[in-house]
Design a protein around this motif. Structure first.
Motif: not given
Length: 658
Positions: A411-412, A434-435, A340-344, A403-404
């Motif tokens: 990046l967020g 969040k929904m 659960p990330n978009m680090n790359y 979400v965190s």
């Protein structure tokens, strides 16, 4: 059925789906959940509904999808569960000192051809199925010798005005140069390397069955996919995070004009870490299509929504079963789940550690999370037996972690400072996520903050969108940001909020922006980008003069069979100006009834607001309050004075004359 059989089936399907062709995905969108469940009867959306049902079955044949099928290319983390994509508008600037021959060039070409075969990309690609942000423009994008000889595109610590294929008002400079803050770079690396940033919180989690088979926890690993029960780190040898067996460069004298040429032929992948990359806004580097992650995310989210809507309409379990299977494979099954990330995401390749992380633009790649959340809400509202407590619990864990990451990663935080479409789509994702986790108030706050901050500067009095108009393909980017703005308004509508009447500081609404683009000549750009937005605006604001229906009839005669025609009805937007009038009404039997059921509504109000602000003086957008320039794309910057003319267009002026 035992877990081994379930796992074997998922893996076989994943291996087969890696060769499937891309679907032409719809724009980011949201369809009202209650509206879907109330639309089983025949109406003027009948053809559109049949199209959705057909696409649900058709796309399901290519699923499930996963990002772990990376072949030999892995993220810098070495973990195949980390999403990886390359920045689409960045090109290698090798500029070898030698004029000899290697795999990168033919004789005397200077080593600037970066295609694996040395002959460049043929350019025979159908951009309608482009999985990246927008398809880009490949025209003229394959003359790499010319690219490497454009002086203003050389990497340089200082910015310069773009020429050639780039827009003259934008500036290009190296956004992550050596003089970048080392502290900021360290924070970004920590985000990428921290175990908490990539942890799969549901690995090994016992999942209750609720009468359905348990999710696989120890799947087999045919087809070279990583087995479970072992480290998630790849065993492939890497150089700076890629499987590039680069040869040592020749010990030639370094100068300021070229890169020391290699003594041997380099593996194609060595270019990724040997050569600096330069940005060509709007020109997609074809080798970014070699990575499967972005197509997997696009195809999965689109098929999940089609199948959820089809289930809501027909209550046929084959559709809801597909939804569950695809979500399992992409998000939940430990062997195939995405972290659960978009680090790359949209990593800009090049030498050095600064190029071993993603960019803020990469978050855009997962905008389809809105469709996933939409699909799950439909499944829950329809009481699908295939949306089990086990799946709900596991995806809740994934989504909370994501979400965190969106809110707390570097990046967020970076994308949250932007003023253009990247931030608008970020709001799509964050509000929808969040929904999903039940944070309704948090989702409402995210949307309110957008419409009372960045949105205020996004639309001029004329309806022009300056931050998008300044780009190399302005028609597309205007439509692209409209897509995200409309989705934000639809998310708010689902939550009982009316953002349709929100105005920019110049009195313009989303409708004003659509009206402006409708009158712009797209030239060589794709006019179909605007079709879904015309239907959405007609549904939200009404069409008392019939101009929106007339536009669709003229430009897209089959619009009533398009999927967007089902999504974009006034009864699907109960908190919009037109939806408030048509609430509890059935769809009309003919498209002309759309105008009849929404007598004089928002058009007059919007025009009056524009008249009131027409004489107001232009002021620089708030993003320039603490900086002289803002970034539109990684390495592409703009100043306030370049945007000013776009804000000063008179509302009375025909956009076609601008």
């Amino acid at each position: 059925m035992d877990q081994a059989h379930i796992s074997r089936g998922i893996f076989c399907a994943l291996v087969l789906s890696t060769t499937a062709r891309l679907v032409a995905a719809d724009p980011n969108d949201w369809v009202n959940v209650n509206y879907v469940l109330q639309q089983s009867s025949t109406s003027n959306t009948g053809a559109a509904k049949q199209n959705i049902i057909g696409k649900a079955s058709g796309t399901a044949k290519s699923g499930p999808w996963s990002i772990v099928n990376k072949d030999s290319v892995v993220p810098p983390s070495g973990d195949v569960h980390d999403y990886l994509s390359w920045a689409p508008y960045h090109w290698p600037d090798c500029n070898w000192c030698s004029k000899g021959t290697n795999h990168l060039s033919g004789p005397g070409r200077g080593g600037n051809d970066t295609s694996p075969n040395g002959d460049g990309d043929t350019g025979n690609w159908d951009d309608s199925n482009e999985p990246y942000e927008d398809g880009g423009d490949d025209s003229g994008a394959y003359d790499l010798d010319a690219l490497n000889n454009i002086a203003v595109l050389r990497r340089d610590p200082s910015f310069s005005v773009l020429h050639g294929p780039a827009h003259r008002r934008m500036m290009r400079r190296k956004s992550r140069s050596l003089h970048q803050s080392s502290a900021a770079a360290q924070v970004r690396r920590q985000d990428s390397e921290s175990p908490t940033a990539t942890i799969n919180d549901f690995n090994g989690l016992p999942l209750p069955t609720d009468g359905a088979p348990a999710l696989p926890t120890s799947p087999l690993s045919p087809g070279g996919l990583p087995p479970t029960g072992t480290s998630s780190k790849s065993t492939i040898k890497t150089i700076n995070g890629t499987p590039a067996p680069a040869q040592a460069p020749a010990k030639t004298k370094q100068n300021n004009n070229c890169t020391p040429s290699p003594t041997k032929s380099l593996a194609p992948s060595a270019t990724w870490t040997t050569c600096p990359y330069v940005v060509r806004d709007g020109m997609v580097n074809p080798d970014v299509r070699k990575l499967p992650d972005s197509p997997a995310a696009v195809n999965m989210s689109q098929s999940v929504l089609y199948n959820a809507v089809a289930y809501g309409l027909q209550k046929t379990r084959v559709y809801s079963q597909s939804v569950g299977q695809f979500i399992d494979a992409f998000f939940l099954t430990p062997a195939t789940a995405m972290n659960p990330n978009m680090n790359y995401g949209q990593q800009v390749r090049g030498p050095g550690k600064d190029h071993q992380v993603g960019t803020y633009t990469g978050i855009l790649d997962l905008r389809g999370i809105v469709k996933v959340v939409n699909a799950i809400q439909i499944m829950k509202a329809a009481a699908s037996p295939d949306w089990t407590t086990a799946r709900d619990k596991a995806l809740m864990t994934w989504m909370k972690t994501y979400v965190s990451w969106l809110e707390n990663s570097s990046l967020g935080k970076e994308v949250a400072t932007k003023a253009n479409n990247h931030f608008t789509f970020y709001v799509n994702q964050l509000a929808a996520a969040k929904m999903h986790i039940g944070d309704t108030q948090g989702a409402q706050t995210v949307l309110k903050n957008y419409f009372t901050n960045q949105f205020l500067d996004q639309i001029a009095a004329s309806g022009e969108q300056p931050f998008e108009a300044v780009r190399t393909r302005p028609f597309h980017y205007r439509c692209f940001n409209l897509e995200a703005m409309i989705t934000n308004a639809k998310l708010g509508d689902q939550l009982g909020m009316n953002f349709w009447t929100a105005t920019s500081k110049y009195g313009a609404t989303i409708q004003t922006a659509l009206d402006f683009v409708m009158n712009v000549d797209p030239k060589d750009e794709d006019i179909s980008d605007i079709f879904p937005h015309v239907a959405a605006i007609a549904a939200a604001y009404g069409d008392p003069k019939g101009k929106y229906v007339a536009f669709l009839q003229q430009k897209d005669s089959g619009y009533m069979s398009e999927t967007f025609w089902f999504y974009d009805q006034s009864s699907a937007l109960p908190n919009s100006p037109a939806g408030g009038r048509s609430k509890h009404r059935r769809d009309a039997d003919a498209p002309q009834a759309l105008a009849a059921e929404t007598v004089e509504l928002a058009e007059g109000t919007a025009a009056h607001a524009l008249d009131e602000v027409n004489s107001e003086k232009f002021e620089c957008p708030s993003v320039f309050r603490y900086a002289e320039e803002t970034e539109l794309e990684d390495g592409v910057f703009v100043r306030c004075d370049a945007l000013a003319p776009f804000y000063m267009i008179s509302p009375a002026l025909n956009p076609g004359t601008v």
